[in-house]
Motif scaffolding. Sequence first.
Motif, PDB file in Angstrom:
ATOM      1  N   LEU A 155      -3.900  -1.470  -5.727  1.00 39.27           N
ATOM      2  CA  LEU A 155      -3.694  -2.408  -4.618  1.00 39.27           C
ATOM      3  C   LEU A 155      -4.812  -3.443  -4.591  1.00 39.27           C
ATOM      4  O   LEU A 155      -4.561  -4.641  -4.453  1.00 39.27           O
ATOM      5  N   VAL A 189      -9.535  -3.643   1.644  1.00 33.18           N
ATOM      6  CA  VAL A 189      -9.018  -2.551   0.813  1.00 33.18           C
ATOM      7  C   VAL A 189     -10.171  -1.827   0.123  1.00 33.18           C
ATOM      8  O   VAL A 189     -10.932  -2.449  -0.619  1.00 33.18           O
ATOM      9  N   SER A 232       0.818  -1.224   0.000  1.00 31.83           N
ATOM     10  CA  SER A 232       0.000   0.000   0.000  1.00 31.83           C
ATOM     11  C   SER A 232       0.848   1.269   0.000  1.00 31.83           C
ATOM     12  O   SER A 232       0.376   2.337  -0.372  1.00 31.83           O
TER      13      SER A 232
END
Length: 198
Positions: free
Chosen positions: A79, A111, A71
């Motif tokens: 990502l 995420v 990240s």
Amino acid sequence: MFKYRSEKHGNTPIKVYELFERHIEYKRGKIANQTLDKYHGVLSNLKTYFRERYAGNLTESDCEKFKSWLSEKLAPITLKQYLSAIKTAWEWAIARKMVSENPWIEIVKQVPRGKVKKPQPFTAQEVQRIIQHFRTHPEYSYYADYAEFLLCTGCRIEEAIALTWGDVTEDCSQIWFGKAYNRGDLRKLRQVKRVLCH
């Protein structure tokens, strides 16, 4: 005492990067070259971070640390794509009995997708100024018609160069964009676009 599992493919333990390499080989020819390039980016990061670690020994904690490391280098949307590709590779490997568990499932959910910028199209006046600049440029005036076509239809370059006369109505009033060139490969678009010509 921490106990490591030893997953095997046949009689040989499979390393993290080897698992992903095999997944890439399986996908080769089934996915666009652009996606293949992205997979090689994923592979490079897996090799750098996990080195000689075995795929069957990975825990969610290991995957979480990898996500944090990655990240710092990637935008959230990229990502998410990378981690999703890894999760899919593990699912593929489970079906082939290379590993028995997928430690990436919860990591991918953590995420956020990230915000995609809304396009800011040129105004009609800006379009005319751009076209006029092409028409009067001493070196690039021969691109004027091409630039005007792209700006007025809103198509991408890879869609424009894939056009054939069969994509245009006989009276040239409509153009169908249903295919595009992607790094030399002609591929069908998921969504066909129709443009009315004035």
